[in-house]
Design an enzyme around this catalytic site. Structure first.
Site, PDB file in Angstrom:
ATOM      1  N   HIS A  50      69.456  75.092  26.965  1.00  0.00           N
ATOM      2  CA  HIS A  50      68.916  74.667  25.965  1.00  0.00           C
ATOM      3  C   HIS A  50      67.021  73.871  26.117  1.00  0.00           C
ATOM      4  O   HIS A  50      66.412  73.557  25.108  1.00  0.00           O
ATOM      5  CB  HIS A  50      69.549  73.072  25.771  1.00  0.00           C
ATOM      6  CG  HIS A  50      69.835  73.022  23.971  1.00  0.00           C
ATOM      7  ND1 HIS A  50      68.756  73.322  22.929  1.00  0.00           N
ATOM      8  CD2 HIS A  50      70.224  72.235  23.345  1.00  0.00           C
ATOM      9  CE1 HIS A  50      68.623  73.403  22.022  1.00  0.00           C
ATOM     10  NE2 HIS A  50      69.911  72.748  21.653  1.00  0.00           N
ATOM     11  N   THR A 107      77.673  90.362  31.727  1.00  0.00           N
ATOM     12  CA  THR A 107      78.952  90.557  32.305  1.00  0.00           C
ATOM     13  C   THR A 107      79.763  90.134  31.154  1.00  0.00           C
ATOM     14  O   THR A 107      79.775  89.795  30.117  1.00  0.00           O
ATOM     15  CB  THR A 107      79.252  88.467  32.825  1.00  0.00           C
ATOM     16  OG1 THR A 107      80.001  88.559  33.902  1.00  0.00           O
ATOM     17  CG2 THR A 107      78.731  87.364  31.784  1.00  0.00           C
TER      18      THR A 107
END
Length: 418
Positions: free
Chosen positions: A389, A336
């Site tokens: 994560h 992006t």
């Protein structure tokens, strides 16, 4: 007289909003003609006529929510253009007084038992149809699907389960929602959120709740990329018919880094990691209706010109509301570019179920300490990598971003390999 119904559009599309009628009452249409544009959660879809004839009645107007199977209008295969239900009904009134049709108590009861479907519920078309037949609210149906999708057997199981204390009625829920609205002493404007904006909002919140999202940052010296573009842009345009932009450099660098750190090209499905061996790179595009992420397929197999051409084509389709579901499905990683709008730094939100997204930012000249301790003014860009994560450790994420930085600061190999 034929009914115009919302057809089965795609596996993941069961509801939508009438965005625009492309015809009006009295218009002649041929079989296959586009007659109405439907706004769905992901894309706008044109509904084509299944018959040749004249539109005699439009039942569902623009802005109304509809589901697959709903009747939205009527068509007369023997009608004449310019004749609508309004004129025909007027003629009937002149011939004889119109009697009030008798209501069938059983049909009235059946209709009142069917609840309004909740647009947030993910369900197969067959499950929605069965729920309507049984008068069941899909939002009350438990499902065993790990993705929360309601299937026909879930509806049957809920219907056959012992009845519990009745849930609050829809009017009660609506009154409660209405009471939660904040009233203001000063003027305000209330605007209904589009279906796509509602979906974007819902998905972004779900990502925040259902992932262990973390963002790491770095900066890249864009001197080499800018110099290379300056040298090659004219010949590149002349040869390929498309401009050499920054995005192809970043797409190629991302593919190279994903090959070295494959967990950033994975996703979680249940208790398994699905590590993708393909490189379909999503490129975020801002439109008036919100952010969409069309996908550049097989970016590893395309040269710079192929990537740039895909980006141009997908961007135009996005702005014209012409993207198909195929254009949006199956990406493995997303890029992006907030720098287009002047963003200096941001933490991009993951495009689930992907586990990585790279954020590009504005290029700004800044004084930089060089290896020989001299100071030079360089065009610098901050990069941000958000990652899940649960799959990716901090060490891998940092090394992934450093690898992208290294390739962009020495882009000649990228161009040659591309």
């Amino acid at each position: 007289m034929q009914e115009i119904k919302i057809p089965e559009l795609a596996e993941s599309i069961t509801e939508g909003t009438i965005a625009e009628w492309l015809v009006k009452e009295g218009d002649k249409v041929e079989k296959g003609d586009a007659i109405v544009e439907l706004e769905t959660d992901k894309v706008n879809v044109e509904v084509n006529s299944e018959f040749t004839g004249v539109i005699t009645e439009i039942i569902s107007t623009e802005g109304e929510d509809v589901s697959v199977g709903d009747t939205i209008g009527k068509l007369d295969e023997n009608g004449e253009a310019g004749v609508s239900s309004v004129s025909s009904s007027t003629e009937k009134k002149e011939e004889a007084p119109k009697e009030e049709p008798k209501k069938d108590p059983s049909q009235e009861s059946k209709q009142s038992a069917v609840p309004e479907q909740n647009g947030d519920v993910i369900a197969s078309p067959a499950a929605r149809k069965r729920a309507r037949e049984l008068g069941i609210d899909l939002s009350e149906v438990p499902t065993r699907d790990p993705l929360g999708r309601v299937r026909p057997d879930d509806v049957e199981a809920h219907n056959n389960a012992p009845k519990q204390e009745a849930a609050p009625s829809k009017p009660a829920k609506q009154e409660a929602a209405k009471s939660e609205k904040t009233e203001f002493d000063k003027p305000v404007e209330r605007v209904k959120m589009t279906r796509r904006r509602q979906t974007i909002a819902k998905n972004l919140v779900e990502v925040q709740h259902n992932t262990a999202m973390l963002t790491t940052f770095n900066e890249v010296d864009m001197t080499a990329v800018m110099e290379l573009r300056k040298q090659r842009k004219d010949k590149f345009l002349e040869k390929n018919g498309v401009k050499l932009g920054f995005m192809s450099f970043f797409a190629k660098a991302v593919v190279g880094a994903l090959k070295e750190f494959p967990l950033l090209n994975a996703e979680i499905q249940g208790n398994e990691l699905v590590i993708k061996k393909f490189y379909d790179i999503g490129i975020a595009v801002s439109t008036d209706e919100g952010l969409v992420v069309p996908v550049v397929r097989d970016a590893d197999r395309k040269d710079f010109a192929g990537i740039e051409q895909d980006i141009v084509d997908l961007g135009k389709k996005a702005r014209d509301n012409k993207l198909s579901l195929k254009d949006l499905q199956g990406g493995s990683f997303t890029i992006t570019n907030g720098g287009t709008f002047g963003s200096m730094m941001s933490t991009p939100i993951l495009n689930a179920p992907q586990v990585g997204i790279l954020g590009m930012h504005n290029i700004v000249k800044r004084p930089i300490a060089m290896p020989d301790d001299s100071i030079e003014v360089r065009p610098m860009m901050y990069l941000a990598l958000s990652y899940d994560h649960r799959i990716v450790d901090g060490k891998e994420a940092v090394q992934f971003l450093v690898r992208i930085k290294q390739m962009l600061e020495d882009p000649y190999d990228l161009l040659l390999e591309g």
